[in-house]
Write an enzyme that holds these catalytic residues in place. Structure first.
Site, PDB file in Angstrom:
ATOM      1  N   ASP A  12       0.832  -1.211   0.000  1.00 42.17           N
ATOM      2  CA  ASP A  12       0.000   0.000   0.000  1.00 42.17           C
ATOM      3  C   ASP A  12       0.865   1.258   0.000  1.00 42.17           C
ATOM      4  O   ASP A  12       2.016   1.234   0.431  1.00 42.17           O
ATOM      5  CB  ASP A  12      -0.918  -0.025   1.235  1.00 42.17           C
ATOM      6  CG  ASP A  12      -2.112   0.903   1.071  1.00 42.17           C
ATOM      7  OD1 ASP A  12      -2.374   1.358  -0.061  1.00 42.17           O
ATOM      8  OD2 ASP A  12      -2.791   1.168   2.081  1.00 42.17           O
ATOM      9  N   HIS A  29       2.858   3.657  -8.914  1.00 39.52           N
ATOM     10  CA  HIS A  29       2.551   2.266  -9.282  1.00 39.52           C
ATOM     11  C   HIS A  29       3.697   1.644 -10.080  1.00 39.52           C
ATOM     12  O   HIS A  29       4.002   0.459  -9.926  1.00 39.52           O
ATOM     13  CB  HIS A  29       1.256   2.205 -10.097  1.00 39.52           C
ATOM     14  CG  HIS A  29       0.048   2.627  -9.322  1.00 39.52           C
ATOM     15  ND1 HIS A  29      -0.173   2.218  -8.025  1.00 39.52           N
ATOM     16  CD2 HIS A  29      -1.010   3.415  -9.650  1.00 39.52           C
ATOM     17  CE1 HIS A  29      -1.305   2.752  -7.587  1.00 39.52           C
ATOM     18  NE2 HIS A  29      -1.836   3.483  -8.541  1.00 39.52           N
ATOM     19  N   LEU A 123      11.150 -19.798  -5.139  1.00 43.68           N
ATOM     20  CA  LEU A 123      10.070 -19.011  -4.523  1.00 43.68           C
ATOM     21  C   LEU A 123       8.771 -19.131  -5.319  1.00 43.68           C
ATOM     22  O   LEU A 123       8.769 -19.024  -6.543  1.00 43.68           O
ATOM     23  CB  LEU A 123      10.507 -17.532  -4.478  1.00 43.68           C
ATOM     24  CG  LEU A 123       9.485 -16.553  -3.887  1.00 43.68           C
ATOM     25  CD1 LEU A 123       9.405 -16.679  -2.367  1.00 43.68           C
ATOM     26  CD2 LEU A 123       9.829 -15.109  -4.264  1.00 43.68           C
TER      27      LEU A 123
HETATM   28  C1  IPE Z   1      -5.601  -2.634  -0.627  1.00 46.57           C
HETATM   29  O1  IPE Z   1      -5.198  -1.332  -0.713  1.00 46.57           O
HETATM   30  C2  IPE Z   1      -5.528  -3.287  -1.963  1.00 46.57           C
HETATM   31  C3  IPE Z   1      -4.185  -3.436  -2.508  1.00 46.57           C
HETATM   32  C4  IPE Z   1      -3.065  -3.155  -1.914  1.00 46.57           C
HETATM   33  C5  IPE Z   1      -4.145  -3.973  -3.848  1.00 46.57           C
HETATM   34  P1  IPE Z   1      -6.227  -0.131  -0.915  1.00 46.57           P
HETATM   35  O2  IPE Z   1      -5.426   1.102  -0.875  1.00 46.57           O
HETATM   36  O3  IPE Z   1      -7.055  -0.354  -2.121  1.00 46.57           O
HETATM   37  O4  IPE Z   1      -7.163  -0.315   0.369  1.00 46.57           O
HETATM   38  P2  IPE Z   1      -8.037   0.727   1.143  1.00 46.57           P
HETATM   39  O5  IPE Z   1      -8.986   1.315   0.132  1.00 46.57           O
HETATM   40  O6  IPE Z   1      -7.115   1.774   1.702  1.00 46.57           O
HETATM   41  O7  IPE Z   1      -8.700  -0.064   2.226  1.00 46.57           O
HETATM   42  C1  IPE Z   2      -1.233   0.396  -3.481  1.00 46.29           C
HETATM   43  O1  IPE Z   2      -1.072   1.763  -3.455  1.00 46.29           O
HETATM   44  C2  IPE Z   2      -1.457  -0.147  -4.859  1.00 46.29           C
HETATM   45  C3  IPE Z   2      -2.847  -0.537  -5.147  1.00 46.29           C
HETATM   46  C4  IPE Z   2      -3.829  -0.567  -4.307  1.00 46.29           C
HETATM   47  C5  IPE Z   2      -3.131  -0.957  -6.507  1.00 46.29           C
HETATM   48  P1  IPE Z   2      -2.301   2.763  -3.486  1.00 46.29           P
HETATM   49  O2  IPE Z   2      -2.654   3.043  -4.905  1.00 46.29           O
HETATM   50  O3  IPE Z   2      -3.406   2.250  -2.649  1.00 46.29           O
HETATM   51  O4  IPE Z   2      -1.680   4.071  -2.848  1.00 46.29           O
HETATM   52  P2  IPE Z   2      -2.331   4.988  -1.740  1.00 46.29           P
HETATM   53  O5  IPE Z   2      -2.720   4.088  -0.606  1.00 46.29           O
HETATM   54  O6  IPE Z   2      -3.504   5.663  -2.365  1.00 46.29           O
HETATM   55  O7  IPE Z   2      -1.241   5.932  -1.365  1.00 46.29           O
HETATM   56 MG    MG Z   3      -3.987   2.449  -0.713  1.00 44.40          MG
END
Ligand code: IPE
Ligand code: IPE
Ligand code: MG
Length: 232
Positions: A12, A29, A123
């Site tokens: 995240d 990303h 892995l």
């Molecule tokens: C969880 O992260 C999903 C992934 C890491 C793919 P999100 O950023 O989407 O989750 P929420 O919305 O903060 O709960």
């Molecule tokens: C995690 O990073 C990747 C995915 C959920 C695809 P985020 O895109 O959720 O990044 P934040 O949490 O908004 O910073």
């Molecule tokens: Mg996120």
């Protein structure tokens, strides 16, 4: 306690990490996807056998269309690259989540990657794409019910093991340890059945900045924990 055999990571914070540098979320990303390769190598070096990563949730479709497009395209590029490198790295790949909701192109890439890497013994990287734990359990309950009825038994004969074996993670050991980066302390619909007895670790470090040192720090916390399975 020793290194976890099976590790799960909620990657995240890509968007916030990029924004903090004045860059678009999609840049986060891109760097986040590159970081997966580094962390896989580090896991392999540490002796971890299974790594399960959350790449795209069933809820992530609600993001702006351009961001969803970028994420899908990055995933396709990454998985195609893995088709080329998996034999060199001896890595096995498995994708969990509802594949039927993905583009035909991505579905083809996934099945090629799973086929070509299926017998590798290093892995195992499990990637959750269009994955949601509730959706996975719903599909598993249907599958387990169909199986039990086809054996001439009744729905009430379904065991916990039958459900475990009907989940997308069939054959993958439950994670011993779960890491979530970037400060949020929730599961966001990730592996709710499989994480029942896992140790959790939360860090403020965003996924693109979560490097080998951070991984080692997390593992050392795990090694100092005392795991319980309901006993004393
Ligand atoms: C969880 O992260 C999903 C992934 C890491 C793919 P999100 O950023 O989407 O989750 P929420 O919305 O903060 O709960
Ligand atoms: C995690 O990073 C990747 C995915 C959920 C695809 P985020 O895109 O959720 O990044 P934040 O949490 O908004 O910073
Ligand atoms: Mg996120």
């Amino acid at each position: 306690m020793s290194v976890p055999k099976s590790l799960a990571i909620i990657m995240d914070g890509n968007g916030r990490w990029a924004k903090a540098q004045g860059k678009p979320r999609t840049y986060g990303h891109k760097v986040g996807a590159e970081n997966v390769e580094k962390i896989c190598r580090a896991c392999d070096d540490l002796g971890i056998k299974y790594l399960t990563i959350y790449a795209f949730s069933t809820e992530n479709w609600k993001r702006p269309e351009t961001e969803v497009k970028t994420l899908m395209s990055l995933l396709n590029t990454y998985l195609n690259k893995c088709i080329k490198t998996c034999m060199r790295d001896n890595m096995r790949f498995k994708i969990i989540g509802d594949k039927t909701g993905l583009s035909k192109e991505l579905q083809n890439t996934i099945s090629r990657l799973e086929d070509v890497s299926g017998k590798n013994t290093g892995l195992t990287l499990v990637i959750a794409i269009n994955y949601g734990s509730r959706d996975e359990m719903r599909r598993a309950f249907i599958k387990a019910s169909e199986r039990i009825l086809s054996e001439g038994k009744e729905i009430r004969d379904i065991t916990e093991e039958d459900i475990t074996n009907a989940l997308d993670t069939e054959g993958i050991p439950d994670p011993d340890f779960m890491i979530r980066t970037s400060g949020e302390e929730r599961l966001s619909n990730f592996l709710m059945w499989q994480l029942s007895y896992s140790e959790f670790y939360f860090t403020d470090v965003a996924w693109p900045a979560f490097d080998e040192e951070e991984l080692k720090k997390a593992i050392s916390v795990y090694e100092n924990r005392h795991r319980r399975f309901g006993g004393v």
